[in-house]
Design a protein around this motif. Sequence first.
Motif, PDB file in Angstrom:
ATOM      1  N   ASN A 435     -15.542  -3.271  27.706  1.00 46.70           N
ATOM      2  CA  ASN A 435     -16.718  -2.532  27.237  1.00 46.70           C
ATOM      3  C   ASN A 435     -17.838  -2.653  28.264  1.00 46.70           C
ATOM      4  OD1 ASN A 435     -16.316  -1.438  24.502  1.00 46.70           O
ATOM      5  ND2 ASN A 435     -15.809  -3.575  24.028  1.00 46.70           N
ATOM      6  N   THR A 436     -18.627  -1.600  28.406  1.00 43.96           N
ATOM      7  CA  THR A 436     -19.806  -1.729  29.271  1.00 43.96           C
ATOM      8  C   THR A 436     -21.059  -1.395  28.478  1.00 43.96           C
ATOM      9  OG1 THR A 436     -19.477   0.543  29.986  1.00 43.96           O
ATOM     10  CG2 THR A 436     -18.645  -1.188  31.444  1.00 43.96           C
ATOM     11  N   PHE A 437     -22.146  -2.023  28.883  1.00 45.37           N
ATOM     12  CA  PHE A 437     -23.419  -1.748  28.228  1.00 45.37           C
ATOM     13  C   PHE A 437     -23.929  -0.374  28.626  1.00 45.37           C
ATOM     14  CE2 PHE A 437     -24.151  -6.269  27.313  1.00 45.37           C
ATOM     15  CZ  PHE A 437     -24.576  -6.100  26.005  1.00 45.37           C
ATOM     16  N   ASN A 438     -24.396   0.369  27.668  1.00 44.70           N
ATOM     17  CA  ASN A 438     -25.082   1.612  27.996  1.00 44.70           C
ATOM     18  C   ASN A 438     -26.187   1.841  26.982  1.00 44.70           C
ATOM     19  OD1 ASN A 438     -25.780   3.855  29.335  1.00 44.70           O
ATOM     20  ND2 ASN A 438     -24.070   5.104  28.642  1.00 44.70           N
ATOM     21  N   ASP A 439     -27.412   1.665  27.430  1.00 40.30           N
ATOM     22  CA  ASP A 439     -28.552   1.915  26.565  1.00 40.30           C
ATOM     23  C   ASP A 439     -29.339   3.107  27.074  1.00 40.30           C
ATOM     24  OD1 ASP A 439     -29.080  -0.084  24.275  1.00 40.30           O
ATOM     25  OD2 ASP A 439     -28.283  -1.311  25.888  1.00 40.30           O
ATOM     26  N   GLU A 440     -28.641   4.237  27.220  1.00 39.59           N
ATOM     27  CA  GLU A 440     -29.358   5.470  27.539  1.00 39.59           C
ATOM     28  C   GLU A 440     -30.093   5.864  26.274  1.00 39.59           C
ATOM     29  OE1 GLU A 440     -27.515   8.863  29.464  1.00 39.59           O
ATOM     30  OE2 GLU A 440     -25.778   7.596  29.772  1.00 39.59           O
ATOM     31  N   TRP A 662     -13.084  -1.297  19.754  1.00 40.12           N
ATOM     32  CA  TRP A 662     -14.213  -0.466  20.201  1.00 40.12           C
ATOM     33  C   TRP A 662     -13.954   0.118  21.607  1.00 40.12           C
ATOM     34  CZ3 TRP A 662     -18.072   1.234  17.265  1.00 40.12           C
ATOM     35  CH2 TRP A 662     -19.120   1.910  17.888  1.00 40.12           C
ATOM     36  N   THR A 663     -13.298  -0.689  22.446  1.00 39.47           N
ATOM     37  CA  THR A 663     -12.979  -0.194  23.788  1.00 39.47           C
ATOM     38  C   THR A 663     -12.120   1.061  23.687  1.00 39.47           C
ATOM     39  OG1 THR A 663     -12.987  -2.456  24.578  1.00 39.47           O
ATOM     40  CG2 THR A 663     -11.984  -0.827  26.024  1.00 39.47           C
ATOM     41  N   LEU A 664     -11.179   1.048  22.718  1.00 39.72           N
ATOM     42  CA  LEU A 664     -10.317   2.211  22.552  1.00 39.72           C
ATOM     43  C   LEU A 664     -11.118   3.392  21.989  1.00 39.72           C
ATOM     44  CD1 LEU A 664      -7.290   0.333  20.977  1.00 39.72           C
ATOM     45  CD2 LEU A 664      -7.556   1.087  23.346  1.00 39.72           C
ATOM     46  N   TYR A 665     -12.173   3.066  21.228  1.00 43.14           N
ATOM     47  CA  TYR A 665     -12.952   4.105  20.558  1.00 43.14           C
ATOM     48  C   TYR A 665     -14.034   4.684  21.466  1.00 43.14           C
ATOM     49  CZ  TYR A 665     -16.406   5.863  17.117  1.00 43.14           C
ATOM     50  OH  TYR A 665     -17.326   6.598  16.429  1.00 43.14           O
ATOM     51  N   LYS A 666     -14.936   3.837  22.007  1.00 45.65           N
ATOM     52  CA  LYS A 666     -16.037   4.345  22.830  1.00 45.65           C
ATOM     53  C   LYS A 666     -16.149   3.659  24.192  1.00 45.65           C
ATOM     54  CE  LYS A 666     -19.080   6.521  19.641  1.00 45.65           C
ATOM     55  NZ  LYS A 666     -19.281   7.925  19.779  1.00 45.65           N
ATOM     56  N   ALA A 667     -15.819   2.397  24.220  1.00 43.04           N
ATOM     57  CA  ALA A 667     -15.903   1.592  25.447  1.00 43.04           C
ATOM     58  C   ALA A 667     -17.330   1.413  25.950  1.00 43.04           C
ATOM     59  CB  ALA A 667     -15.014   2.151  26.548  1.00 43.04           C
ATOM     60  N   ALA A 747     -23.150  -0.628  12.730  1.00 42.85           N
ATOM     61  CA  ALA A 747     -22.481  -0.545  11.434  1.00 42.85           C
ATOM     62  C   ALA A 747     -20.990  -0.248  11.612  1.00 42.85           C
ATOM     63  CB  ALA A 747     -23.131   0.529  10.580  1.00 42.85           C
ATOM     64  N   ARG A 748     -20.657   0.636  12.581  1.00 46.21           N
ATOM     65  CA  ARG A 748     -19.251   0.990  12.759  1.00 46.21           C
ATOM     66  C   ARG A 748     -18.429  -0.207  13.224  1.00 46.21           C
ATOM     67  NH1 ARG A 748     -20.264   6.817  15.697  1.00 46.21           N
ATOM     68  NH2 ARG A 748     -21.611   7.548  14.031  1.00 46.21           N
ATOM     69  N   ILE A 749     -18.978  -0.963  14.160  1.00 42.79           N
ATOM     70  CA  ILE A 749     -18.183  -2.103  14.635  1.00 42.79           C
ATOM     71  C   ILE A 749     -18.118  -3.169  13.543  1.00 42.79           C
ATOM     72  CG2 ILE A 749     -20.002  -3.419  15.813  1.00 42.79           C
ATOM     73  CD1 ILE A 749     -17.713  -3.793  18.027  1.00 42.79           C
ATOM     74  N   THR A 750     -19.175  -3.235  12.717  1.00 47.03           N
ATOM     75  CA  THR A 750     -19.138  -4.191  11.619  1.00 47.03           C
ATOM     76  C   THR A 750     -18.033  -3.819  10.627  1.00 47.03           C
ATOM     77  OG1 THR A 750     -21.491  -4.603  11.907  1.00 47.03           O
ATOM     78  CG2 THR A 750     -20.530  -5.292   9.830  1.00 47.03           C
ATOM     79  N   VAL A 751     -17.870  -2.527  10.381  1.00 46.22           N
ATOM     80  CA  VAL A 751     -16.784  -2.069   9.514  1.00 46.22           C
ATOM     81  C   VAL A 751     -15.441  -2.550  10.065  1.00 46.22           C
ATOM     82  CG1 VAL A 751     -15.480  -0.008   8.839  1.00 46.22           C
ATOM     83  CG2 VAL A 751     -17.962  -0.073   8.527  1.00 46.22           C
ATOM     84  N   ILE A 752     -15.246  -2.365  11.375  1.00 41.73           N
ATOM     85  CA  ILE A 752     -13.984  -2.795  11.996  1.00 41.73           C
ATOM     86  C   ILE A 752     -13.814  -4.307  11.865  1.00 41.73           C
ATOM     87  CG2 ILE A 752     -12.628  -2.830  14.138  1.00 41.73           C
ATOM     88  CD1 ILE A 752     -14.291  -0.437  15.110  1.00 41.73           C
ATOM     89  N   ILE A 753     -14.909  -5.033  12.130  1.00 39.35           N
ATOM     90  CA  ILE A 753     -14.830  -6.501  12.107  1.00 39.35           C
ATOM     91  C   ILE A 753     -14.526  -7.018  10.704  1.00 39.35           C
ATOM     92  CG2 ILE A 753     -16.172  -8.628  12.426  1.00 39.35           C
ATOM     93  CD1 ILE A 753     -17.600  -7.200  14.754  1.00 39.35           C
ATOM     94  N   ILE A 754     -15.178  -6.444   9.710  1.00 42.23           N
ATOM     95  CA  ILE A 754     -14.969  -6.919   8.336  1.00 42.23           C
ATOM     96  C   ILE A 754     -13.530  -6.656   7.896  1.00 42.23           C
ATOM     97  CG2 ILE A 754     -15.616  -6.492   5.932  1.00 42.23           C
ATOM     98  CD1 ILE A 754     -18.487  -6.157   6.892  1.00 42.23           C
ATOM     99  N   LEU A 755     -13.028  -5.481   8.281  1.00 38.94           N
ATOM    100  CA  LEU A 755     -11.648  -5.146   7.948  1.00 38.94           C
ATOM    101  C   LEU A 755     -10.695  -6.089   8.676  1.00 38.94           C
ATOM    102  CD1 LEU A 755     -10.492  -3.000   6.134  1.00 38.94           C
ATOM    103  CD2 LEU A 755     -10.159  -1.527   8.128  1.00 38.94           C
ATOM    104  N   ALA A 756     -10.978  -6.321   9.969  1.00 37.29           N
ATOM    105  CA  ALA A 756     -10.143  -7.226  10.763  1.00 37.29           C
ATOM    106  C   ALA A 756     -10.171  -8.626  10.167  1.00 37.29           C
ATOM    107  CB  ALA A 756     -10.636  -7.249  12.206  1.00 37.29           C
ATOM    108  N   ALA A 757     -11.356  -9.024   9.674  1.00 36.23           N
ATOM    109  CA  ALA A 757     -11.485 -10.360   9.099  1.00 36.23           C
ATOM    110  C   ALA A 757     -10.580 -10.515   7.885  1.00 36.23           C
ATOM    111  CB  ALA A 757     -12.942 -10.620   8.711  1.00 36.23           C
TER     112      ALA A 757
END
Lengths: 791, 254
Positions: A435-440, A662-667, A747-757
């Motif tokens: 993943n790379t940071f992007n705060d555009e 997330w890398t697979l989704y947006k990276a 929120a989206r990554i939290t959804v993934i994390i909670i499900l993964a948990a």
Amino acid sequence: MNTIKKAKSAINVFTRNWANFVIKFKWPVLLATLILALGLGSQGNMEFDGDYHVFFSKSNPELEAFDALQEKYTKDDNVVIVLSPSNGNIFTKENLTAIEALTAESWNTPYSSRVDAVTNFQHTSAVGDDLYVDDLSYESSLKTEAEILEIKEKALKEPLLVNRLINQAGSVAAVNITVRLPGEDINEIPGEVTPFIRNMISDFKEKHPNFQVHTSGLIPMNTAFFESSMNDMGLTMIMLFIVIITTFILTRNIWSTLATLVVVMFSIMSAMGFVGLMDIKMTPPSAVFPTMILTLAVADSIHILVTMLQKMRKDGLNKVDALKESMRLNFMPVFITSLTTVIGFLTMNFGDVPPFWDLGNITAFGMVMAFLYSTTVLPALMAIFPVKSKVKKEAVKEPKNWYTSLGNYVVKQPVRLTIISFLVIGGLTYLATKNTFNDEFINYFDETVQFRTDTDYIRDNLTGIYNIEYSIGSGESGGINNPEYLKHLNAFEDWLNDQPEVIHVNAFSEVARRVNRSMHGDDESFYRIPDNRDEAAQYLLLYELSLPFGLDLNNQINVDKSETRVTVTVDNIKSADMIAFSKKGEDWLRNNTPKPMHAMGVSPTLMFSKLGFRQADSMFKGNIIALILISLVLMLALKNFKLGLLSIIPNVTPVLVGFGIWTLYKAQINTGMVIVFGMTLGIIVDDTVHFMSKFLRARRELGYDAKQAVVYAFETVGKALVTTTIVLLAGFAVLSTSSFALNSYMARITVIIILAALIIDFILLPSLLILTSRKEEAVEKVKVGQIAFDK
Amino acid sequence: MKKIILILTVLITLGIQAQTPEEHGLQIAKAAEQADLGFNSSTVNLKMTLKNKNGQTSERSLTTKTLELTEDGDKSLIVFNSPKDVKGTSTLTFTHKVGSDDQWLYLPSIKRVKRISSNNKSGPFVGSEFAYEDLSSQEVEKYTYKFIEEKGSLLVVEQDPVDPKSGYTRRLVTYNKDKGYRFEKVEFYDRKNALLKTLVYSNYKLYKNKFWRASTFIMKNHQSNKETILNFSDYNFDANLSEEDFTQVALKRS
């Protein structure tokens, strides 16, 4: 062991007394909590702050450097109004007249200090020995065709205009309004500037329907921040609706639904009071707190209510006894899960982004209050409400449920599942590092936000929105007129113009060249830096005396005439590229100019570009502390050091999995996602606590072996874990619809994390529990276990 | 008899009050012009200090010569003494009661006189918070007037510039009627009618027993928080300057 038992019985006595007290004094308790909630709520004061400065802490070095630059010159917040006439030609009498009128009206913008447009561009020309500096198109309605053609020619040759206020084709033009906000009142932008601009544009569109109008700039960005805060707060209503439905489905009881609603409403009112008392201004990240509190608080109530209703329905207890029993069983788990959640949210304070401090603190306070209300007003209300429940015997359905099957499946192949899990987690962890940071900051808003689409239009048709500024010193008072300085500045300007990402450069060397040319009868060969310092200084003096109100050079030259400001407009490039570009400019200055000219690149764009990195650095410590604290809480709660250590695996791996997916989704990750480790840790740890505590109870109290204990854990808490996960997923899914990426990505990554948990707690955790227990019981307990299973 | 006196008094009072605020304002402006009439010519040294928000300062030093004219606006000649790279640069201005002023600049580096486009008079003077129009001769005809209020010896008059290219919608001038109608304070309102700047005059001295001149002007910009201070010294009313001292030829000499 004795002390533990003592402690345990002490807690038991305490919770029993607590439950008895609350139920006995149900009316006073209800009244007291109502007064508390209303009292806090009455302090509530929601003010929204859209200023992008809120994202930067006072000590942020990029902000300090940028503020220093603005104080040296002028503070420039702006509105860019971009006009595209339907005939595709700015240079007609009608269109120029329209632009001139809009420019004149723009001067009336509250706090405006400067308005730049094609029409009022200060064009320099020589007539004999006179220097004429005048508006490029003044009183356009009186111009002849030939004059307009001449204006077009001049404008499209003017480096200060092309790619900034007009495109190369002359089909799109901009009016740039510089606004100098006193910064004393939070309402300056939303209450004064924005309404004025919107009115002005709608009037303009009415009078000139042949123009398409788009707006961007820092002021519209602030407005977009402001409005997205309000929108995200609006998500609260959707979440409230979901809470009501979920509670009703899970409890199948109208009174419990009502009681839950009271708890969450009281919690939110209290949190709002906290906001008011602490004088916190709402920003897009912190404005989601009501949804967060709703999501997290409802879990407390559901645990208590589900147990109570179960006791009534299955075990046939009367209402009061069922309530007391539920309180006794749930008090500690609810306390511990609240505690870990509070710790998780408080770690946001370690970061460098103030809105997340607010989000963390408000939600933490809300969670404390939610715990308080769940253990006071909730039982009090349930004691008051005429809750009736038929005793149902569901004995037939009970033993063979889905969770038991899953448990049996897991205990058969712990080694295989562990290996597969670790392979999957390992692979995803590797991906997570990609993943790379992007705060555009333009991309903080999705395409449903007009600011985003307008800005994209402007980027595609006229100029860039991102910029970098350098304040370049000469090392001496009045030194900007030194030809040496000007030549270096000119070289820097040329170098910048050669860079592929650069759209426009505004440097003082251009002014020096232009005035020199006009002083020599508009001879193109004098479009260069003046030969000596006195000439340059005196030309500048003459030029400055010729400029009208608001169009002076004070935004470009400091009072001492020792430094000038270079503004580089660049294409939309990623944060990392932006940082690299700024660095490249700094390096060029260091390698090609004398020391006083070395400068640091600064700008809001750059501040946002570095924000994610800065946040990640500062959150690192916070995350470690959260992990240690939460693991300690777990060790104490489970009264087992080894399992406390083991719990780190199912608590940390979901985050790695989350970022891997997330890398697979947006990276691309942004500042908002940095906080999820601490935050989700506090939330997902609940699954581990519940599962492990039931596992331990089976081993300690029921004397089961590891495999049996795992199956027991699945049977007893499997459903509860799925239930709370569904509520959490619903809450974060609602937040993920936000149009603001700091919130929606988080929120989206939290959804993934909670499900993964949940998956990890159902697959890897039980496998690990079995594997780590094996050594001790390898010899003696195998037989016992076998027997128990054969039964 | 007493009755008649009373009626007369009432009538006179009414008569004065019947004057509109516009007439009253104009009357004050004219009184101020009248009070300063007859100084003929003067020279003065001027130190200009520019300050930005952080207190960083920058200085310029100038000499100003003024020639009083009654049938048209005053003529003035300003010579820059510092900074070094503009030393000797000078401006010559003919203010006009009606229409735009004429202005020339002499550049010693190329030994040429350049006429400055006369449309723009509202920009800052050498990077300071003073616009050229704040420093030029205050001719009565350049404004329309409206009397606002009287506070003791202080009279406040609103002045609206006639020139459409002015940077201001209006200014509020406080006169001191007991001290020869000298200016005490001017507040400038920008095009959107927001308070832009305040100019305060202080350290007044009376010259030739008639002409009040402030030694210090402090101009504060409320929107940018920048400030410019003018310190005048060595006023000389005995220079006996004439029209010949205010020509393009004289400009080159200065």
